[in-house]
Design a protein around this motif. Structure first.
Motif, PDB file in Angstrom:
ATOM      1  N   ILE A 477      36.461  41.027  50.231  1.00  0.00           N
ATOM      2  CA  ILE A 477      35.630  40.126  49.326  1.00  0.00           C
ATOM      3  C   ILE A 477      36.325  40.973  47.815  1.00  0.00           C
ATOM      4  N   VAL A 478      36.118  42.684  48.398  1.00  0.00           N
ATOM      5  CA  VAL A 478      36.173  43.584  47.045  1.00  0.00           C
ATOM      6  C   VAL A 478      37.981  44.302  47.537  1.00  0.00           C
ATOM      7  N   SER A 479      38.166  44.043  48.205  1.00  0.00           N
ATOM      8  CA  SER A 479      39.721  44.606  48.367  1.00  0.00           C
ATOM      9  C   SER A 479      41.017  43.564  47.883  1.00  0.00           C
ATOM     10  N   GLU A 480      40.606  42.395  47.737  1.00  0.00           N
ATOM     11  CA  GLU A 480      41.621  41.642  48.044  1.00  0.00           C
ATOM     12  C   GLU A 480      41.982  40.904  46.406  1.00  0.00           C
ATOM     13  N   LEU A 481      40.625  40.948  45.453  1.00  0.00           N
ATOM     14  CA  LEU A 481      41.131  41.079  43.900  1.00  0.00           C
ATOM     15  C   LEU A 481      40.687  42.430  43.488  1.00  0.00           C
ATOM     16  N   VAL A 482      41.057  42.781  42.546  1.00  0.00           N
ATOM     17  CA  VAL A 482      40.796  44.204  41.983  1.00  0.00           C
ATOM     18  C   VAL A 482      41.246  43.935  40.492  1.00  0.00           C
ATOM     19  N   ILE A 483      40.516  44.108  39.417  1.00  0.00           N
ATOM     20  CA  ILE A 483      40.845  43.949  38.476  1.00  0.00           C
ATOM     21  C   ILE A 483      40.258  45.594  37.056  1.00  0.00           C
ATOM     22  N   TRP A 484      40.873  46.226  36.404  1.00  0.00           N
ATOM     23  CA  TRP A 484      41.627  47.061  35.606  1.00  0.00           C
ATOM     24  C   TRP A 484      41.184  46.764  33.904  1.00  0.00           C
ATOM     25  N   LYS A 485      39.966  46.596  33.536  1.00  0.00           N
ATOM     26  CA  LYS A 485      40.875  46.835  32.351  1.00  0.00           C
ATOM     27  C   LYS A 485      41.157  44.775  32.206  1.00  0.00           C
ATOM     28  N   SER A 486      42.284  44.852  31.088  1.00  0.00           N
ATOM     29  CA  SER A 486      43.039  43.673  31.654  1.00  0.00           C
ATOM     30  C   SER A 486      43.770  42.856  32.515  1.00  0.00           C
ATOM     31  N   ASN A 487      43.958  43.854  33.224  1.00  0.00           N
ATOM     32  CA  ASN A 487      44.488  43.743  34.458  1.00  0.00           C
ATOM     33  C   ASN A 487      44.337  43.036  35.555  1.00  0.00           C
ATOM     34  N   GLN A 488      44.640  42.445  37.063  1.00  0.00           N
ATOM     35  CA  GLN A 488      44.208  42.090  38.067  1.00  0.00           C
ATOM     36  C   GLN A 488      45.049  41.703  38.530  1.00  0.00           C
ATOM     37  N   LEU A 489      44.711  42.383  40.375  1.00  0.00           N
ATOM     38  CA  LEU A 489      45.797  42.656  41.220  1.00  0.00           C
ATOM     39  C   LEU A 489      44.616  41.668  42.326  1.00  0.00           C
ATOM     40  N   SER A 490      45.355  41.029  42.719  1.00  0.00           N
ATOM     41  CA  SER A 490      45.255  39.567  43.586  1.00  0.00           C
ATOM     42  C   SER A 490      46.239  39.188  44.967  1.00  0.00           C
ATOM     43  N   ALA A 491      45.560  39.521  45.978  1.00  0.00           N
ATOM     44  CA  ALA A 491      46.679  39.350  47.400  1.00  0.00           C
ATOM     45  C   ALA A 491      46.298  37.829  47.315  1.00  0.00           C
ATOM     46  N   THR A 492      46.553  36.712  48.229  1.00  0.00           N
ATOM     47  CA  THR A 492      46.522  35.758  49.207  1.00  0.00           C
ATOM     48  C   THR A 492      45.826  35.981  50.409  1.00  0.00           C
ATOM     49  N   GLY A 493      44.802  35.544  49.838  1.00  0.00           N
ATOM     50  CA  GLY A 493      43.536  35.218  50.785  1.00  0.00           C
ATOM     51  C   GLY A 493      42.165  35.045  51.155  1.00  0.00           C
ATOM     52  N   LEU A 494      41.738  34.872  52.309  1.00  0.00           N
ATOM     53  CA  LEU A 494      40.326  34.001  51.748  1.00  0.00           C
ATOM     54  C   LEU A 494      39.070  34.676  50.788  1.00  0.00           C
ATOM     55  N   GLY A 495      39.389  36.775  51.681  1.00  0.00           N
ATOM     56  CA  GLY A 495      38.027  37.185  49.786  1.00  0.00           C
ATOM     57  C   GLY A 495      38.410  37.204  48.772  1.00  0.00           C
ATOM     58  N   SER A 496      39.984  36.865  47.879  1.00  0.00           N
ATOM     59  CA  SER A 496      39.936  36.515  46.706  1.00  0.00           C
ATOM     60  C   SER A 496      39.718  35.508  46.043  1.00  0.00           C
ATOM     61  N   PHE A 497      39.716  34.694  47.691  1.00  0.00           N
ATOM     62  CA  PHE A 497      39.116  33.026  46.625  1.00  0.00           C
ATOM     63  C   PHE A 497      37.802  32.776  47.147  1.00  0.00           C
ATOM     64  N   ILE A 498      36.967  33.861  47.769  1.00  0.00           N
ATOM     65  CA  ILE A 498      35.861  33.603  47.634  1.00  0.00           C
ATOM     66  C   ILE A 498      35.290  33.969  46.273  1.00  0.00           C
ATOM     67  N   ASN A 499      35.902  35.484  45.542  1.00  0.00           N
ATOM     68  CA  ASN A 499      35.064  35.675  44.772  1.00  0.00           C
ATOM     69  C   ASN A 499      35.751  35.450  43.545  1.00  0.00           C
ATOM     70  N   GLN A 500      36.605  34.841  43.824  1.00  0.00           N
ATOM     71  CA  GLN A 500      36.566  33.703  41.826  1.00  0.00           C
ATOM     72  C   GLN A 500      36.009  32.321  42.131  1.00  0.00           C
ATOM     73  N   VAL A 501      35.844  31.777  43.369  1.00  0.00           N
ATOM     74  CA  VAL A 501      34.712  30.497  43.125  1.00  0.00           C
ATOM     75  C   VAL A 501      32.636  31.067  43.559  1.00  0.00           C
ATOM     76  N   THR A 502      33.502  32.310  43.734  1.00  0.00           N
ATOM     77  CA  THR A 502      31.737  32.681  43.431  1.00  0.00           C
ATOM     78  C   THR A 502      31.706  32.653  42.433  1.00  0.00           C
ATOM     79  N   ALA A 503      32.242  33.932  41.633  1.00  0.00           N
ATOM     80  CA  ALA A 503      31.807  33.876  39.621  1.00  0.00           C
ATOM     81  C   ALA A 503      31.868  32.837  38.899  1.00  0.00           C
ATOM     82  N   THR A 504      32.999  31.434  39.438  1.00  0.00           N
ATOM     83  CA  THR A 504      32.305  29.872  38.607  1.00  0.00           C
ATOM     84  C   THR A 504      31.761  29.311  39.168  1.00  0.00           C
ATOM     85  N   GLY A 505      30.919  29.458  39.639  1.00  0.00           N
ATOM     86  CA  GLY A 505      29.829  28.595  41.189  1.00  0.00           C
ATOM     87  C   GLY A 505      30.294  27.332  41.598  1.00  0.00           C
TER      88      GLY A 505
END
Length: 543
Positions: A477-505
Motif C-alpha cells: 500500500i505504501v511501497s507501490e505509491l510514493v509521493i515527494w513534493k509534486s513527483n509521484q512514483l507509482s508501480a503497477t500493482g494492487l497496493g497502488s490501486f487500493i491507495n488511490q481508490v481509498t483516497a478518492t472514496g
C-alpha cells in the motif's frame, strides 16, 4: 482524547522541532495502547484456534484474511464508525488511529502464539493431565511460559510494525477526507508534503531516540526475563544481560511493590479465573452429556452452519453486486495488478530470506552479539521505512530508476524483519543440551546447520515467512505509491490501486481491491505455507 473535534475545523500540525517531544509522547501512548489490545487479542484468539479443531478450521483462514487486509482498508471502514460512536469528539478519531496501529501489530503475535501452542511437547501435555490442571492453570503454567521467547521477539517485531504504519494511522486520508492527529507520524507526513527536509531529519532523529530508549528500558529486560522459560536440562555458559533488569531485581521499592501490591492483586486475579475455569469445566461437561445424542449434536452443528452460511452468502451477494457495478474489464485489471504485486511479494520475501537466516542464527546463538546487535536490529526493524521513502524517491527520480522494480526494496524494508526476529527467537530457543550433544559428536559446521540449527528454527522460520508474506502485501500500500513534493512514483500493482481508490472514496474499488488481495493471500497460505506449518507441527518440534 476527549477534546471537541470537527472535520471542518481541524488541528494544525506543526513542523516546529520544539513540538516533537509532545508529538512523540502522543504517538508512544497510541503504540502501547494498541500493543496492550494486541496482546489480549493474541492470547484469546491463539488459544481458541489451537485448542478447538472446529475453531481452528475457521479462525486460522480468517486470520490469513485479516492480516492481508491493508491498514487503509481497516481505516476506510472504521473511521466513520468510530467518529459516529463519538460525534464531535476527538476520541473517535483517536480510537480509529489506535485500531489501525493494532491491525499492524496483532497478526504476527497471534501466529507466533498459535504456533507455539500446537508444538508443545507431548510429555508436557501428559504432565499437565497427570496434575489435573484446568484450562486456566494450563494456560498460566504451561502454554504462556512455553511460548514466551517467541512471543517476546514477535512482540518487538509487531511493535515495529506499528511504527511502520504510524504515518498512515495519524495522517488519515480516506473517503475524500484528510484528518491529522498530533504525533510523529503526522509530523513526518506534513514535512514530506511541504518538502521540508530539515523537519524530516528531526522526525527521524526523534524516532531513533524513542526506539533506542524503548528497547533498553522495555524490550531488553523482557528478553532477559524470558530466558527463564527456555526448555533445557543444562545451563548455558553465556546468558543475555540487561542493566535495567538488574536494577529492577535489586530495587527495594520494586521488591516492596511486588510483595505488598502486585502479588496480592495477582492472587485475587488468579483465584477468580481459577474459579471460572472450574465452573466452565462443569458446564462444558454437562453440555457435552446433553449433546452426546447424535441427532441433537447433528441438529446443533447444522443450525450453526446454516446461520453462518446464510450471513456469508448475504455479504458475498452484496459484495458481488458492488464489484459487478465496476464492470468485468476493470475487475480483470485489478486481478492482473494483484499478480504484479504477487511477484514483488515473492521477490522481497526470497531476498530477505537469503540474509536473515544466517544473520538471525548468528545473533540468536551468541548472547554477547545479541546484546550488541539487539538495539541495532530493533532500531532498524522499528524505524518506519516510509520515512526513508522520500530519500529513495529522490534517488529514483535523479537516476530514472524503473519503479516497477524499485518498489521491491521499499517492500523489503517493511517485511524482512518478520523473518529475522523469528529466526533470532528460534535460535535463542535451541536447548543448550542439544548444542552440547552437537559438540560431543564433533559435528562440522554444515552438519550442525543441517542436523541441529535448521530443524530447530524451522517452525519459527515458517511463522516468520508467513507473516512476512502477509506484511509484504500490506506494505504494498505504501511501497507501490510514493509521493515527494509534486513527483509521484507509482508501480503497477494492487497496493497502488487500493491507495488511490481509498483516497478518492471509491467504495466499489476499495471492496474489490481488498477482496482480491485477501483471495491471493488465502490461496497462497493454504496451498503453500499451511503445508509447511503442518510439517513443522508433525516433524520439526521438540518432543
Amino acid at each position: 482524547m476527549t477534546v471537541p473535534f470537527s472535520t471542518e475545523v481541524q488541528m494544525e500540525i506543526s513542523t516546529d522541532p520544539s513540538d516533537l517531544p509532545y508529538y512523540a509522547g502522543r504517538s508512544l501512548l497510541r503504540m502501547f495502547l494498541a500493543y496492550g489490545a494486541s496482546l489480549i487479542f493474541t492470547l484469546i484468539y491463539g488459544s481458541i484456534a489451537a485448542k478447538t479443531r472446529i475453531a481452528q478450521k475457521v479462525l486460522i483462514p480468517l486470520l490469513d484474511i485479516l492480516q492481508s487486509v491493508p491498514v487503509l482498508g481497516f481505516l476506510s471502514i472504521t473511521i466513520t464508525m468510530f467518529m459516529g460512536l463519538f460525534p464531535g469528539s476527538l476520541l473517535g478519531v483517536e480510537l480509529a488511529s489506535i485500531f489501525a496501529i493494532f491491525t499492524g501489530q496483532c497478526w504476527n503475535m497471534t501466529f507466533s502464539f498459535y504456533h507455539s501452542l500446537i508444538t508443545i511437547p507431548k510429555e508436557l501435555h501428559e504432565a499437565a493431565a497427570v496434575l489435573r490442571l484446568n484450562w486456566w492453570q494450563r494456560f498460566i503454567h504451561l502454554e504462556v511460559p512455553f511460548s514466551m521467547i517467541g512471543l517476546v521477539w514477535n512482540s518487538m517485531m509487531s511493535f515495529g510494525g506499528g511504527w511502520f504504519f504510524l504515518a498512515a494511522s495519524e495522517a488519515i486520508t480516506v473517503l475524500n477526507e484528510s484528518i491529522r492527529l498530533p504525533g510523529v507520524g503526522s509530523f513526518m507526513a506534513t514535512a514530506v508534503e511541504e518538502g521540508n527536509m530539515k523537519a524530516l531529519v528531526y522526525a527521524i532523529l526523534t524516532m531513533v531516540i524513542m526506539i533506542v530508549l524503548i528497547d533498553q528500558l522495555f524490550w531488553r529486560p523482557l528478553v532477559v526475563w524470558s530466558q527463564k522459560f527456555k526448555m533445557e536440562r543444562t545451563e548455558a555458559l553465556e546468558v543475555p544481560t540487561s542493566f535495567v533488569y538488574d536494577i529492577c531485581k535489586q530495587s527495594i521499592f520494586l521488591v516492596w511493590l511486588q510483595k505488598y501490591a502486585l502479588i496480592p492483586l495477582w492472587k485475587i486475579f488468579y483465584n477468580i479465573f481459577n474459579f471460572i475455569a472450574h465452573v466452565t469445566n462443569r458446564t462444558s461437561a454437562k453440555i457435552q452429556s446433553i449433546t452426546s445424542c447424535s441427532y441433537l449434536s447433528f441438529t446443533i452443528k447444522w443450525t450453526l452452519f446454516s446461520i453462518t452460511l446464510y450471513y456469508t452468502a448475504q455479504q458475498a451477494y452484496e459484495g458481488y453486486h458492488m464489484m459487478a457495478s465496476m464492470g468485468f474489464e476493470k475487475l480483470v485489471n485489478i486481478i492482473q495488478a494483484g499478480f504484479y504485486t504477487l511477484g514483488r511479494v515473492m521477490a522481497s520475501s526470497l531476498i530477505g530470506l537469503l540474509w536473515t537466516v544466517p544473520v538471525g542464527v548468528w545473533i540468536g546463538t551468541s548472547p554477547k552479539l545479541s546484546k550488541i546487535c539487539q538495539p541495532i536490529v530493533q532500531v532498524a526493524a522499528s524505524f518506519p521505512a516510509n520515512m526513508i521513502y522520500p530519500f529513495l524517491a529522490i534517488f529514483y527520480i535523479k537516476y530514472a530508476v524503473n519503479f516497477e522494480f524499485g518498489a521491491i526494496p521499499l517492500m523489503m524494508l517493511g517485511t524482512q524483519w518478520y523473518i529475522l526476529f523469528n529466526v533470532i527467537a528460534g535460535a535463542m530457543a535451541i536447548p543448550n543440551d542439544l548444542k552440547e550433544v552437537a559438540t560431543v559428536f564433533n559435528l562440522s559446521k554444515w552438519q550442525r546447520w543441517r542436523k541441529l540449527i535448521l530443524p530447530s528454527i524451522f517452525p519459527y522460520l515458517i511463522t516468520g515467512c508467513l507473516t512476512a508474506s502477509g506484511g509484504a502485501w500490506n506494505a504494498s500500500i505504501v511501497s507501490e505509491l510514493v509521493i515527494w513534493k509534486s513527483n509521484q512514483l507509482s508501480a503497477t500493482g494492487l497496493g497502488s490501486f487500493i491507495n488511490q481508490v481509498t483516497a478518492t472514496g471509491d467504495w466499489p474499488g476499495i471492496i474489490s481491491g481488498i477482496t482480491v488481495m485477501c483471495a491471493f493471500v488465502v490461496l497462497i497460505n493454504h496451498l503453500f505455507w499451511r503445508k509447511l506449518y503442518q510439517l513443522a507441527e508433525t516433524k520439526y518440534h521438540l518432543n
